[in-house]
Scaffold this active site. Structure first.
Site, mmCIF file in Angstrom:
data_model
loop_
_atom_site.group_PDB
_atom_site.id
_atom_site.type_symbol
_atom_site.label_atom_id
_atom_site.label_comp_id
_atom_site.label_asym_id
_atom_site.label_seq_id
_atom_site.Cartn_x
_atom_site.Cartn_y
_atom_site.Cartn_z
ATOM 1 N N HIS B 12 4.430 -10.661 -0.925
ATOM 2 C CA HIS B 12 3.950 -10.509 -2.305
ATOM 3 C C HIS B 12 4.815 -11.278 -3.316
ATOM 4 O O HIS B 12 5.093 -10.786 -4.410
ATOM 5 C CB HIS B 12 3.864 -9.020 -2.678
ATOM 6 C CG HIS B 12 5.176 -8.293 -2.617
ATOM 7 N ND1 HIS B 12 5.306 -7.030 -2.131
ATOM 8 C CD2 HIS B 12 6.416 -8.651 -3.015
ATOM 9 C CE1 HIS B 12 6.561 -6.639 -2.210
ATOM 10 N NE2 HIS B 12 7.257 -7.604 -2.758
ATOM 11 N N HIS B 59 9.249 -3.313 -8.494
ATOM 12 C CA HIS B 59 10.435 -4.141 -8.757
ATOM 13 C C HIS B 59 10.932 -3.977 -10.185
ATOM 14 O O HIS B 59 11.468 -4.909 -10.768
ATOM 15 C CB HIS B 59 10.122 -5.617 -8.555
ATOM 16 C CG HIS B 59 9.580 -5.978 -7.219
ATOM 17 N ND1 HIS B 59 8.336 -5.603 -6.786
ATOM 18 C CD2 HIS B 59 10.117 -6.692 -6.204
ATOM 19 C CE1 HIS B 59 8.131 -6.081 -5.555
ATOM 20 N NE2 HIS B 59 9.190 -6.732 -5.193
ATOM 21 N N HIS B 191 13.676 -12.188 3.926
ATOM 22 C CA HIS B 191 14.199 -12.963 2.801
ATOM 23 C C HIS B 191 15.318 -12.203 2.114
ATOM 24 O O HIS B 191 15.397 -10.983 2.209
ATOM 25 C CB HIS B 191 13.116 -13.369 1.801
ATOM 26 C CG HIS B 191 12.415 -12.260 1.046
ATOM 27 N ND1 HIS B 191 11.731 -11.234 1.649
ATOM 28 C CD2 HIS B 191 12.273 -12.046 -0.295
ATOM 29 C CE1 HIS B 191 11.189 -10.447 0.725
ATOM 30 N NE2 HIS B 191 11.510 -10.908 -0.468
ATOM 31 N N GLU B 238 11.560 -4.828 2.748
ATOM 32 C CA GLU B 238 10.207 -4.441 2.318
ATOM 33 C C GLU B 238 9.245 -4.273 3.489
ATOM 34 O O GLU B 238 8.131 -3.753 3.301
ATOM 35 C CB GLU B 238 9.642 -5.499 1.355
ATOM 36 C CG GLU B 238 10.365 -5.536 0.025
ATOM 37 C CD GLU B 238 10.007 -6.774 -0.803
ATOM 38 O OE1 GLU B 238 10.250 -6.754 -2.014
ATOM 39 O OE2 GLU B 238 9.488 -7.759 -0.234
#
Lengths: 119, 277
Positions: B12, B59, B191, B238
């Site tokens: 995302h 976030h 990541h 995530e």
């Protein structure tokens, strides 16, 4: 925690960091709002004072020092909103934190394709 | 009775929102990412799920560090997107499914998950982008957001996220609404944005993880959060959302399509569409 052996170049954003960085992160969270972004740009020092940043945090903001902001308790999700004000993306941040040029950082990402496919 | 038709998962990255707004799907940088969605979109057009339950992480749009729930479930008639501070376009509201939300909430608390319930909830790119990616023409499903804390440690364990997903699946299966429901996991894959390890990507782990979603859905739950951060990066964690979504679509599945592309922004981008067998 499994007596956490350290992971290179990684500081989990835990309770200690969340306390240390609260004012800084709260300021960055405020940048969701366009008027707040404009107010920061108009007078960074006054804006930082209003959020009660400590000297270490204010210095890192002034210096656009990403590793300094993390060390001062900044969380990257909120810091990204500060980076947005500066027109920087996460590859700029990655380059700044790894001491590489942005082009070299991007090339290193592409080179990750060469990793093996199986563990 | 409601029917769970499968699970979808995608990364995302915020820049995807900019790319969609600018129509860059055919741009050489973006094409390998967007092309991965074709077969999943065909499957959605064919199956027409009525409701999507979206497991994602906020976030810093709805939740800040002043109040940081480990698990939060939306119970609103609609969910608004808003300015996240970095210039991706704000999207129109997404319709909720409050009846189903409360069925899920009641069941989760009955199962001893002490969740936060939200009758107002802003949804950020982690919620909005999967809907935009899987329903590019609009006309998206009713939605129930389930937010998992991946921001402030301690994070819920992978095992706990699997249990949460499983309980959500139970609630949906028992829900009287005559709807087709799809689970969505948003985020990952490997990541890391912060620190000197920024740019970390772990392709062999990601590929094993994607395969495990098909045939060994609790494989990644063997790892602690610390081990998962080590293997996938501080944001690769995530993948908890993928684990929960897959656990919410229990039983055997077959793969509709998968895609894996390095890099989009700083991220190894993964996409997976699974149909309940």
């Amino acid at each position: 925690m499994s007596a956490s052996r350290e992971i290179f170049g990684t500081t989990p954003f835990d309770g200690a960091m969340a306390q240390r960085g609260y004012a800084l992160n709260k300021m960055c969270f405020s940048f969701n709002n366009a008027a707040n972004r404009a107010a920061f740009k108009a007078d960074e020092e006054a804006y930082m004072r209003a959020y009660g940043l400590n000297d270490e945090q204010a210095k890192a903001i002034r210096g656009r020092d990403v590793l300094g902001l993390l060390a001062a308790g900044g969380n990257v999700y909120y810091l990204a909103k500060f980076a947005g004000i500066l027109g920087l993306d996460v590859q700029d941040l990655g380059a700044a934190q790894t001491g590489m040029s942005k082009e070299a950082f991007k090339a290193r990402l592409v080179a990750q394709n060469e990793q093996p496919e199986t563990m | 009775m409601a029917r769970i038709i499968g699970a979808l998962a995608t990364s995302h990255i915020p820049a995807i929102g900019g790319a969609i707004a600018k129509g860059l799907e055919e741009d050489p940088y973006w094409k390998p990412f967007f092309d991965g969605f074709g077969p999943a979109r065909d499957w959605i057009r064919r199956e027409k799920p009525d409701v999507a339950i979206v497991f994602y992480n906020d976030h810093g749009l709805n939740f800040f560090l002043d109040k940081m729930p480990t698990f939060a479930v939306g119970a609103a008639p609609e969910y608004r997107n808003d300015d996240e501070g970095w210039g991706i376009p704000t999207l129109p509201p997404f319709k909720g499914a409050p009846d189903l939300s409360w069925a899920i909430i009641n069941h989760l608390v009955d199962r001893e998950f002490d969740i936060v319930t939200c009758q107002e909830m802003l949804v950020d790119h982690a919620f909005t982008l999967p809907i935009k990616l899987f329903w590019p023409e609009g006309g998206g499903p009713l939605t129930v957001p389930v937010c998992i804390n991946t921001v402030q440690f301690p994070l819920p364990s992978a095992k706990r996220c699997v249990a949460l997903g499983r309980a959500v699946g139970e609630a949906v299966a028992a829900w009287a609404g005559d709807k087709k429901v799809v689970m969505i996991g948003s985020g990952g894959l490997s990541h890391q944005l912060d620190g000197q390890r920024a740019g970390f990507i772990n392709k062999p782990f990601d590929l094993k993880f994607m395969q495990s979603m098909i045939d060994e859905p609790e494989w990644a739950a063997q790892y602690s959060i610390h081990e998962l951060v080590e293997k996938t990066g501080t944001q690769g964690i995530e993948l908890l959302n993928w684990l929960a979504a897959r656990a919410a679509a229990p039983g055997p599945v077959h793969k509709v399509h998968s895609n894996y592309h390095i890099p989009i922004s700083n991220t190894a981008a993964g996409m997976l569409a699974l149909e309940a067998a």
